[in-house]
Design an enzyme around this catalytic site. Structure first.
Site, PDB file in Angstrom:
ATOM      1  N   PHE A  25      63.563  16.916  42.507  1.00 22.85           N
ATOM      2  CA  PHE A  25      63.062  18.002  41.672  1.00 22.85           C
ATOM      3  C   PHE A  25      62.704  19.181  42.567  1.00 22.85           C
ATOM      4  O   PHE A  25      61.885  19.056  43.473  1.00 22.85           O
ATOM      5  CB  PHE A  25      61.847  17.547  40.863  1.00 22.85           C
ATOM      6  CG  PHE A  25      62.212  17.093  39.479  1.00 22.85           C
ATOM      7  CD1 PHE A  25      61.773  17.774  38.362  1.00 22.85           C
ATOM      8  CD2 PHE A  25      63.039  16.009  39.311  1.00 22.85           C
ATOM      9  CE1 PHE A  25      62.131  17.366  37.089  1.00 22.85           C
ATOM     10  CE2 PHE A  25      63.409  15.584  38.053  1.00 22.85           C
ATOM     11  CZ  PHE A  25      62.952  16.275  36.934  1.00 22.85           C
ATOM     12  N   CYS A  31      57.428  32.486  36.543  1.00 28.60           N
ATOM     13  CA  CYS A  31      58.010  32.394  35.208  1.00 28.60           C
ATOM     14  C   CYS A  31      57.925  33.759  34.542  1.00 28.60           C
ATOM     15  O   CYS A  31      57.027  34.551  34.840  1.00 28.60           O
ATOM     16  CB  CYS A  31      57.271  31.351  34.368  1.00 28.60           C
ATOM     17  SG  CYS A  31      58.009  31.074  32.737  1.00 28.60           S
ATOM     18  N   CYS A  46      54.878  31.723  26.079  1.00 27.64           N
ATOM     19  CA  CYS A  46      54.849  30.258  26.006  1.00 27.64           C
ATOM     20  C   CYS A  46      53.424  29.821  26.333  1.00 27.64           C
ATOM     21  O   CYS A  46      53.028  29.821  27.498  1.00 27.64           O
ATOM     22  CB  CYS A  46      55.844  29.635  26.976  1.00 27.64           C
ATOM     23  SG  CYS A  46      55.753  27.828  27.039  1.00 27.64           S
ATOM     24  N   CYS A  49      52.648  25.539  27.942  1.00 25.53           N
ATOM     25  CA  CYS A  49      53.215  25.007  29.188  1.00 25.53           C
ATOM     26  C   CYS A  49      52.227  24.048  29.852  1.00 25.53           C
ATOM     27  O   CYS A  49      51.025  24.318  29.932  1.00 25.53           O
ATOM     28  CB  CYS A  49      53.538  26.161  30.135  1.00 25.53           C
ATOM     29  SG  CYS A  49      54.277  25.626  31.698  1.00 25.53           S
ATOM     30  N   ASP A  50      52.753  22.916  30.354  1.00 30.00           N
ATOM     31  CA  ASP A  50      51.912  21.903  30.989  1.00 30.00           C
ATOM     32  C   ASP A  50      52.199  21.765  32.482  1.00 30.00           C
ATOM     33  O   ASP A  50      51.882  20.740  33.083  1.00 30.00           O
ATOM     34  CB  ASP A  50      52.090  20.552  30.296  1.00 30.00           C
ATOM     35  CG  ASP A  50      53.527  20.044  30.323  1.00 30.00           C
ATOM     36  OD1 ASP A  50      54.390  20.737  30.899  1.00 30.00           O
ATOM     37  OD2 ASP A  50      53.783  18.964  29.782  1.00 30.00           O
ATOM     38  N   THR A  51      52.803  22.797  33.082  1.00 29.36           N
ATOM     39  CA  THR A  51      53.263  22.703  34.471  1.00 29.36           C
ATOM     40  C   THR A  51      52.586  23.754  35.342  1.00 29.36           C
ATOM     41  O   THR A  51      52.458  24.915  34.953  1.00 29.36           O
ATOM     42  CB  THR A  51      54.787  22.916  34.536  1.00 29.36           C
ATOM     43  OG1 THR A  51      55.418  21.949  33.696  1.00 29.36           O
ATOM     44  CG2 THR A  51      55.296  22.765  35.949  1.00 29.36           C
ATOM     45  N   GLU A 115      66.728  23.262  34.437  1.00 27.39           N
ATOM     46  CA  GLU A 115      65.916  23.224  33.226  1.00 27.39           C
ATOM     47  C   GLU A 115      65.347  24.625  33.028  1.00 27.39           C
ATOM     48  O   GLU A 115      64.523  25.082  33.818  1.00 27.39           O
ATOM     49  CB  GLU A 115      64.801  22.191  33.349  1.00 27.39           C
ATOM     50  CG  GLU A 115      65.314  20.776  33.482  1.00 27.39           C
ATOM     51  CD  GLU A 115      64.213  19.732  33.509  1.00 27.39           C
ATOM     52  OE1 GLU A 115      63.033  20.115  33.672  1.00 27.39           O
ATOM     53  OE2 GLU A 115      64.520  18.544  33.379  1.00 27.39           O
ATOM     54  N   HIS A 203      57.736  10.185  32.464  1.00 24.86           N
ATOM     55  CA  HIS A 203      57.049  10.287  33.747  1.00 24.86           C
ATOM     56  C   HIS A 203      55.527  10.262  33.546  1.00 24.86           C
ATOM     57  O   HIS A 203      54.795   9.734  34.385  1.00 24.86           O
ATOM     58  CB  HIS A 203      57.481  11.549  34.501  1.00 24.86           C
ATOM     59  CG  HIS A 203      57.379  12.801  33.709  1.00 24.86           C
ATOM     60  ND1 HIS A 203      58.187  13.066  32.628  1.00 24.86           N
ATOM     61  CD2 HIS A 203      56.566  13.883  33.830  1.00 24.86           C
ATOM     62  CE1 HIS A 203      57.878  14.252  32.128  1.00 24.86           C
ATOM     63  NE2 HIS A 203      56.885  14.756  32.831  1.00 24.86           N
TER      64      HIS A 203
END
Length: 209
Positions: A25, A31, A46, A49-51, A115, A203
């Site tokens: 990864f 972003c 957005c 977002c969880d990142t 992605e 994950h």
């Protein structure tokens, strides 16, 4: 070009059609739909977002020239020349991912997946394109390998995307306090609409990064 990378590591893909496959990864920083700052979340295009894609301080992160980044991906993979896969993600990877880097990764035997939120035009040469649409912004990228829709989004019903030219269509329950209800809603939709398949974030269920 210098690439800003948040983190780089080997794991198993946790979502969508490639679930369970070993991959490197490569998470790019930055972003175009959210700054990554919690103070800006409520006004972001957005807001779910969880990142963490801010900065270059994650494992394997940093600033890299093209060849050095391809070398770092190869080092992260380790021994073995078969079935090499790198998933370029973010943030929004297509703000940085370009043809020279794709070519350098191909030269090291990697299939190159991305992605993306679908708002950017991708460079040629990608082997796998996963688009995750966001309700507040129009899609520029309307074809690819996989459309993975976080569900539910009030202004992004699955019907809006069902006619696009993707090989696979996934609903992924939105994480957060309503995750259980969202999962049941996604299951119900997939049962009623067999074009769509359920994608779970395995994950998170298994403790993988």
């Amino acid at each position: 070009m210098t690439y800003a990378v948040k983190e780089l590591y080997v794991t198993l893909q946790g979502e969508g059609a490639q679930t369970g496959r070993r991959a490197v990864f490569l998470r790019f920083a930055g972003c175009n739909l959210w700054t990554g700052r919690e103070s800006d979340r409520a006004t972001a295009a957005c807001d779910f977002c969880d990142t963490d894609f801010v900065g270059i301080d994650g494992p394997g992160g940093g600033k890299f020239a093209c060849a050095a980044l391809a070398d770092a991906v190869e080092k992260a993979w380790g021994p073995g020349a078969e079935h090499r896969l790198v998933i370029c993600t973010g943030g929004e990877p297509l703000l940085q991912l370009d043809t020279p880097l794709i070519d350098a990764l191909h030269a090291r035997g990697f299939a190159v997946g991305v992605e993306t939120n679908g708002t950017q035009v991708p460079p040629p040469g990608l082997d796998w394109v996963c688009v995750s649409p966001k309700a507040a912004v129009p899609l520029t990228l309307t074809t690819g390998s996989e459309l993975k829709l976080v569900y539910p989004q009030l202004l992004a019903p699955p019907e809006r995307f069902a006619g696009l030219a993707f090989e696979h269509f996934f609903l992924q329950p939105m994480d957060g306090p309503a995750r259980e209800a969202n999962t049941q809603a996604a299951i119900a939709y997939c049962l009623a609409n067999p074009q769509w398949r359920l994608s779970l974030q395995t994950h998170k269920l298994t403790g993988l990064p």
